[in-house]
Design an enzyme around this catalytic site. Structure first.
Site, PDB file in Angstrom:
ATOM      1  N   ASP A   1       4.914   4.287  -0.961  1.00  7.39           N
ATOM      2  CA  ASP A   1       6.186   4.455  -1.658  1.00  7.39           C
ATOM      3  C   ASP A   1       6.553   3.222  -2.470  1.00  7.39           C
ATOM      4  O   ASP A   1       6.537   2.095  -1.966  1.00  7.39           O
ATOM      5  CB  ASP A   1       7.310   4.729  -0.652  1.00  7.39           C
ATOM      6  CG  ASP A   1       7.088   6.016   0.121  1.00  7.39           C
ATOM      7  OD1 ASP A   1       6.189   6.788  -0.264  1.00  7.39           O
ATOM      8  OD2 ASP A   1       7.811   6.243   1.110  1.00  7.39           O
TER       9      ASP A   1
ATOM     10  N   ASP B   1       0.238   0.160   0.200  1.00 10.90           N
ATOM     11  CA  ASP B   1       1.424   0.900   0.611  1.00 10.90           C
ATOM     12  C   ASP B   1       1.602   2.061  -0.367  1.00 10.90           C
ATOM     13  O   ASP B   1       1.111   2.021  -1.499  1.00 10.90           O
ATOM     14  CB  ASP B   1       2.640  -0.036   0.575  1.00 10.90           C
ATOM     15  CG  ASP B   1       3.944   0.670   0.866  1.00 10.90           C
ATOM     16  OD1 ASP B   1       4.022   1.408   1.858  1.00 10.90           O
ATOM     17  OD2 ASP B   1       4.885   0.486   0.070  1.00 10.90           O
TER      18      ASP B   1
END
Length: 267
Positions: A11, A9
């Site tokens: 963020d 991922d």
């Protein structure tokens, strides 16, 4: 064993902020979004970080994303991002994430960024990190403008679907693959691989990680990409309309939800 990969991922896992909301101010400055959108997004990002989001909220986010970005000039967005990426994104890459990415690459694994932000921004960030494979939100473009249609919304279960599709294409053995995220909304992504890890996890994700004996990692040291990769050439930056669109859409969807809950009559 078959081929394997590590899925990250973006963020709060690779970078120490929201890639989507980072561009709220310059997009407001150039008239693409309103002050109200910026305020709602800032409030809702906090709510999102504290409590995650559900399937209905993600669907509203997707639909609002399409409406928000419709008609935006791709060229205008390219210019905004090119002018602000150095200030808004560059200093916030976690040193621990960059090191872990390098370790997976040294072990012969492909590394893939998986993000609800737009392909146009995720790809240049990935290239700066030495990552060429991404799974990200894609919006259709017609005559140089965003058409208002989302081709692929890389959130929730769709992230897992994207990973499965890439695994089938590349013959990855998912049982030998790794995944990293900070958010409970990425539980489908984490659950599809044999080696999931929670990074700076939300409360819900931490609970699930403990219940399943998943590793819990703490990334605390953001450093500029230039310091870590100073010998790499600069990568041209393309549009990030999808990125800010996702951030603002999350903001409006969650803000509206909390407003309704707050004003609903008791009983």
């Amino acid at each position: 064993m078959g081929r394997s990969a590590a899925f990250f991922d973006l963020d709060k896992t690779v970078i120490a902020k929201s890639s989507a909301l980072a561009f709220g101010r310059p997009f407001y400055r150039d008239g693409l979004i309103s002050r109200r959108d910026v305020v709602k997004s800032a409030y809702a990002q906090l709510m999102f970080r504290l409590g995650g989001t559900d399937e209905q909220t993600m669907a509203r986010t997707r639909d609002y994303l399409a409406a928000l970005c419709k008609g935006w000039h791709v060229e205008q967005v390219q210019q905004i991002v090119a002018e602000t990426l150095e200030e808004l994104i560059n200093p916030y890459v976690y040193a621990e994430a960059a090191t872990l990415i390098g370790e997976h690459q040294a072990a012969g694994r492909d590394v893939v960024l998986v993000s609800a932000s737009g392909d146009e921004m995720v790809r240049p960030i990935g290239e700066l990190l030495g990552i060429t494979d991404i799974i990200a939100t894609r919006m259709s473009i017609t005559d140089g403008r965003y058409s208002g249609e989302v081709e692929f919304y890389a959130a929730g279960e769709n992230k897992a679907d994207g990973i499965r599709a890439l695994a089938a294409e590349r013959s990855y053995d998912l049982a030998e693959c790794y995944a990293y995220s900070d958010s409970s909304s990425d539980l489908p992504m984490l659950g599809v691989v044999g080696h999931p890890s929670a990074v700076n996890p939300s409360r819900t994700l931490r609970r699930v990680a403990v219940e399943n004996s998943w590793p819990i990692l703490a990334f605390r040291n953001p450093v500029p990409l230039g310091r870590r990769l100073r010998d790499r050439p600069a990568v041209p930056v393309a549009a990030a309309a999808l990125s800010v669109g996702v951030g603002v859409a999350i903001g409006i969807a969650i803000y509206g939800r909390h407003r309704r809950l707050k004003t609903a009559p008791a009983g």
